[in-house]
Design an enzyme around this catalytic site. Structure first.
Site, PDB file in Angstrom:
ATOM      1  N   PRO A 244      16.578 -33.547 -18.888  1.00 36.06           N
ATOM      2  CA  PRO A 244      17.286 -32.578 -19.720  1.00 36.06           C
ATOM      3  C   PRO A 244      18.113 -33.310 -20.781  1.00 36.06           C
ATOM      4  O   PRO A 244      19.127 -33.924 -20.476  1.00 36.06           O
ATOM      5  CB  PRO A 244      18.176 -31.841 -18.721  1.00 36.06           C
ATOM      6  CG  PRO A 244      18.303 -32.773 -17.556  1.00 36.06           C
ATOM      7  CD  PRO A 244      17.163 -33.730 -17.565  1.00 36.06           C
ATOM      8  N   ASP A 415      20.889 -38.102 -21.093  1.00 41.22           N
ATOM      9  CA  ASP A 415      20.264 -37.493 -19.924  1.00 41.22           C
ATOM     10  C   ASP A 415      21.357 -36.731 -19.181  1.00 41.22           C
ATOM     11  O   ASP A 415      22.266 -37.332 -18.610  1.00 41.22           O
ATOM     12  CB  ASP A 415      19.675 -38.611 -19.051  1.00 41.22           C
ATOM     13  CG  ASP A 415      18.987 -38.066 -17.810  1.00 41.22           C
ATOM     14  OD1 ASP A 415      19.216 -36.891 -17.463  1.00 41.22           O
ATOM     15  OD2 ASP A 415      18.220 -38.845 -17.198  1.00 41.22           O
ATOM     16  N   HIS A 416      21.250 -35.413 -19.213  1.00 43.58           N
ATOM     17  CA  HIS A 416      22.348 -34.607 -18.675  1.00 43.58           C
ATOM     18  C   HIS A 416      22.486 -34.746 -17.159  1.00 43.58           C
ATOM     19  O   HIS A 416      23.505 -34.379 -16.578  1.00 43.58           O
ATOM     20  CB  HIS A 416      22.160 -33.126 -19.071  1.00 43.58           C
ATOM     21  CG  HIS A 416      23.464 -32.425 -19.355  1.00 43.58           C
ATOM     22  ND1 HIS A 416      24.614 -32.698 -18.648  1.00 43.58           N
ATOM     23  CD2 HIS A 416      23.802 -31.477 -20.262  1.00 43.58           C
ATOM     24  CE1 HIS A 416      25.600 -31.941 -19.102  1.00 43.58           C
ATOM     25  NE2 HIS A 416      25.137 -31.198 -20.109  1.00 43.58           N
ATOM     26  N   ARG A 417      21.473 -35.296 -16.518  1.00 44.31           N
ATOM     27  CA  ARG A 417      21.587 -35.496 -15.075  1.00 44.31           C
ATOM     28  C   ARG A 417      22.604 -36.592 -14.791  1.00 44.31           C
ATOM     29  O   ARG A 417      23.189 -36.662 -13.716  1.00 44.31           O
ATOM     30  CB  ARG A 417      20.226 -35.900 -14.486  1.00 44.31           C
ATOM     31  CG  ARG A 417      19.161 -34.828 -14.613  1.00 44.31           C
ATOM     32  CD  ARG A 417      17.808 -35.373 -14.220  1.00 44.31           C
ATOM     33  NE  ARG A 417      17.455 -36.559 -15.007  1.00 44.31           N
ATOM     34  CZ  ARG A 417      16.332 -37.259 -14.831  1.00 44.31           C
ATOM     35  NH1 ARG A 417      15.474 -36.905 -13.884  1.00 44.31           N
ATOM     36  NH2 ARG A 417      16.075 -38.301 -15.580  1.00 44.31           N
ATOM     37  N   VAL A 418      22.781 -37.498 -15.764  1.00 43.59           N
ATOM     38  CA  VAL A 418      23.658 -38.660 -15.559  1.00 43.59           C
ATOM     39  C   VAL A 418      24.942 -38.506 -16.367  1.00 43.59           C
ATOM     40  O   VAL A 418      26.034 -38.861 -15.912  1.00 43.59           O
ATOM     41  CB  VAL A 418      22.928 -39.958 -15.986  1.00 43.59           C
ATOM     42  CG1 VAL A 418      23.801 -41.181 -15.763  1.00 43.59           C
ATOM     43  CG2 VAL A 418      21.607 -40.104 -15.229  1.00 43.59           C
TER      44      VAL A 418
END
Lengths: 443, 328
Positions: A244, A415-418
């Site tokens: 994402p 990276d929106h996960r990180v």
């Protein structure tokens, strides 16, 4: 076929430097292969004689597949094909070749082949003698036959004189745009001079456009996917799919940075680009934000203990990102030299895997193309990529006054996960301090 | 300064050195009573007597071997080869003894020996007597190789050779013996080894040469300047061992193009060494490959018309110059 990188599943044989029956020495280059990112010379692992070539020039082989065998002393040379094939043609499948191509299951099968060969020898088909009579495939001779030389697929090599290359590099002229007037299209100094007027001026003033070349006639054609192009497609699709992305844009004032750069150029006589400063700035700012210098994993997020900056380099075949290792610990001049050397290798497809793998953050700069701003696609397993636009004079308002300053836009894809929005914004704030106070970069 | 021939400059150098140093002597075939096949030693027997002007049998290995012994013990012998072709008979003495004695003796023993004589084509001496040997001798460490291209250099370089402490192959161009030029009168005029010179300045193409081909290059350079407005810079190497490439490199930095002219056959000749050195050192300055102008790869014919065809000609140099300028 050795595995030259995690993503590599097969490789292509570009050319054989040796032919069957040639003696080879340990460490000597025997053939050139194309992997997903680079061309590499493969070296002999032992002294001996080159046996039958199982994978011809232009053919693919899976990782672990046998390309040829090096026969030790006492092992018999394979008989060459009755009519030695020209270099680009596929190797004729003969029973003996097929048997050789399979890894010998045990010593016995190899002995069986040896016996067969020795019978063949006893009937007078002495390998070496036959080989000597075959058509020569001397590469230097092929070179002189003009247009019949097949170009390696992908980018066409420029023929150019050393002086022309030196002049073009000094003037910032791309040889892609120069028409060669010498023998076989060689670009010579006069050709560079002819075009340099226009291009050098264009480089100085962003508003001036480079001369438009007459475009080639349109035609419908299919360009086969090179291993490199396949890898780019696969990896970037993997990236935008599962990752994402979100984007943060900032507008930096680089008036001071361009001035420091000019001073360093004047003092050191070095070649230095704004990008070289940006590599150091990005790396130093990452020290403050280990949560950006990180990678997503299914079980955990890894924060990396070292800062390695990937630098996107365009090559005729596509994008590759050589890595400046520990960029936070290197001086700008060091970085500049390293980037230049790696970019040169990248253009010649001579990068080694350890020179383009292992980045923890990547930057991509299209400023030289006059791009104001753009977004990059994250280079996994990085969590972010910084897309850098052109530094140019713009009208801005400072303290209620209209002034002209050198400005540059950067966009970070995260990276929106990180990385969360605020985390990314904090990083860009730190980066701004380094970029707008550039003495921090050179002390 | 007086105008003298190449031949007289060589004789003068020898006689001045024999006057200066009683250890200098000359030996060779027909050099005494007959006064030399090419008249180089005219008048010398009469002046210095048979102890210092020695007529030898036709035995080159013996002559050079004797001279190596003389030189090891302190004399300064000059051996005249009727032509340098005959020195092949003495190659073992020259290359395995003269060139090795200092090395083998750990620097204790010098061999101040000059072997000189004419070489090259142009005077219809056919296949065995028209060869040039500079690359043959210059290949070996331990011996100097001198290739004078003017009367002044012939004199100055020969005096340096005679006064030095090393064995020297002094390779005269038979075709230049009659050539005249200004020669300094000073008896101490010498020309050092390993100092190439710019024989003619120019901005467009560098021509590297030596001996007779250097003279031919100068002729072509003048012609190209007048007729085509091309300015060639001509570098005269003077000695091939030691070889001074610096003026050639400086010239290539200016012109970005070079050709090499030699009388020898092309394969493995001096021109190959010179062209390779330029490419190794000045690669980024070159706008064209370094081309060689050489003799034809055949034994030298006797017939005049064929001899002319087999040796480098003005037109060959013109073609090479235009080729590196991309004007052909």
């Amino acid at each position: 076929m050795p595995k030259m990188g995690d993503a590599m599943s097969e490789g292509k044989v570009i050319r054989w430097y040796k032919k069957a029956g040639d003696p080879v020495r340990k460490g000597e280059a025997v053939l050139e292969i194309e992997t997903d990112k680079v061309n590499l010379d493969l070296e002999a692992e032992a002294d001996g004689t080159l046996g039958t070539i199982a994978v011809g020039e232009g053919q693919m082989a899976p990782v672990g597949g046998i390309l040829a065998k090096i026969l030790g002393e006492g092992e018999k040379a394979d008989a060459p094909p009755a009519t030695p094939a020209p270099p680009a043609a596929p190797v004729e499948e003969k029973p003996a070749t097929a048997a050789e191509a399979k890894p010998a299951a045990d010593g016995q099968s190899r002995r069986a082949i040896d016996k067969k060969d020795s019978i063949r020898h006893s009937t007078g088909e002495y390998g070496e003698a036959v080989d000597m009579k075959g058509p020569r495939t001397d590469r230097s001779i092929r070179h002189d036959q003009g247009n019949v030389v097949a170009m390696p697929q992908g980018g066409e090599r420029h023929r150019s004189s050393p002086l022309a290359r030196k002049m073009a590099s000094e003037m910032g002229v791309s040889l892609d745009t120069v028409q060669g007037s010498g023998p076989r299209g060689r670009i010579v100094a006069a050709d560079v001079k002819k075009i340099s007027g226009g291009q050098a001026a264009a480089a100085r003033s962003k508003s001036a456009m480079p001369a438009l070349q007459q475009p080639a006639a349109l035609e419908t054609r299919q360009i086969p996917l090179s291993a490199m192009r396949r890898t780019i497609a696969k990896r970037l699709a993997e990236s935008t799919g599962p990752i994402p992305h979100f984007y943060l844009t900032a507008d930096f004032d680089v008036t001071n940075l361009t001035s420091v750069r000019q001073q360093l150029i004047d003092i050191e006589g070095a070649k230095l680009s704004v990008n070289d400063f940006m590599i150091r700035a990005v790396a130093l700012a990452l020290r403050h934000h280990p949560n950006i210098n990180a990678s997503w994993g299914s079980e955990a997020i890894t924060q990396h203990g070292e800062i390695h900056i990937g630098v996107a380099v365009a090559t005729p075949e596509g994008l590759i990102t050589p890595v400046i290792r520990n960029a936070d610990q290197k001086f700008v001049l060091e970085i500049a030299q390293e980037v230049r050397a790696l970019a040169e290798k990248a253009k010649n497809r001579k990068l080694k895997p350890d020179e383009y793998q292992g980045s923890t953050f990547t930057i991509s700069n299209l400023g030289a193309w006059g791009i104001e701003e753009f977004t990059g696609i994250i280079n996994p397993p990085n969590s972010a990529i910084l897309a850098i636009g052109a530094a140019e004079a713009r009208v801005v308002v400072i303290d209620g006054q209209i002034v002209i300053r050198e400005r540059m836009k950067v966009t970070m894809s995260c990276d929106h996960r990180v990385i969360d929005g605020a985390t990314g914004a904090e990083y860009l704030r730190t980066l701004r301090q380094y970029v707008e106070q550039p003495l921090r970069l050179v002390v | 300064m007086a105008e003298k021939s190449y031949r007289d400059a060589i004789r003068e150098a020898m006689m001045e050195e024999m006057d200066r140093d009683p250890n200098v002597l000359i030996m060779g075939e027909d050099i005494g009573v007959y006064e030399g096949t090419f008249r180089i030693t005219a008048g010398m027997l009469k002046k210095y007597g048979p102890r210092r002007v020695i007529d030898t049998p036709i035995a080159e290995a013996g002559m050079v071997g004797t001279a190596v012994g003389m030189a090891m013990l302190g004399l300064r012998p000059i051996v005249e080869m009727m032509t340098v072709n005959f020195a092949i008979v003495a190659a073992d003495q020259i290359l395995n003894h003269a060139a090795k004695v200092r090395y083998f003796s750990g620097g204790q023993v010098d061999v101040p020996l000059v072997i000189r004589g004419p070489q090259g084509a142009g005077v219809q001496l056919s296949a065995q007597h028209s060869q040039t040997f500079e690359s043959f001798y210059a290949h070996f460490p331990g011996i100097h190789v001198v290739t004078p291209g003017t009367p002044a250099d012939a004199k100055g370089l020969l005096k340096t050779a005679i006064r030095g402490k090393d064995p020297v192959m002094f390779l005269e161009s038979a075709a230049l013996y009659g050539m005249k030029g200004e020669v300094p009168d000073d008896p101490d005029f010498t020309v050092p080894f390993g100092k190439s010179r710019v024989a003619r300045e120019g901005s467009d193409v560098t021509i590297v040469s030596f001996s007779r081909m250097m003279q031919l290059s100068l002729t072509v350079a003048d012609k190209l300047s007048k007729e085509e407005g091309i300015e060639c810079e001509v570098i005269d190497l003077r000695t091939l061992r030691p070889l001074d490439m610096e003026p050639a490199y400086a010239s290539v930095a200016k012109t970005h193009r070079a050709i090499v002219v030699q009388e020898q056959w092309k394969p493995f000749g001096a021109g190959a060494e010179i062209a390779a050195s330029i490419t190794e050192t000045m690669f980024d300055e070159l706008d064209a490959p370094v081309f060689r102008v050489t003799g034809e790869d055949v034994p030298m014919p006797y017939a005049r018309n064929l001899e002319l065809l087999a040796t480098p000609h003005e037109e060959h140099i013109v073609r090479a110059v235009k080729r590196v300028m991309y004007r052909s």
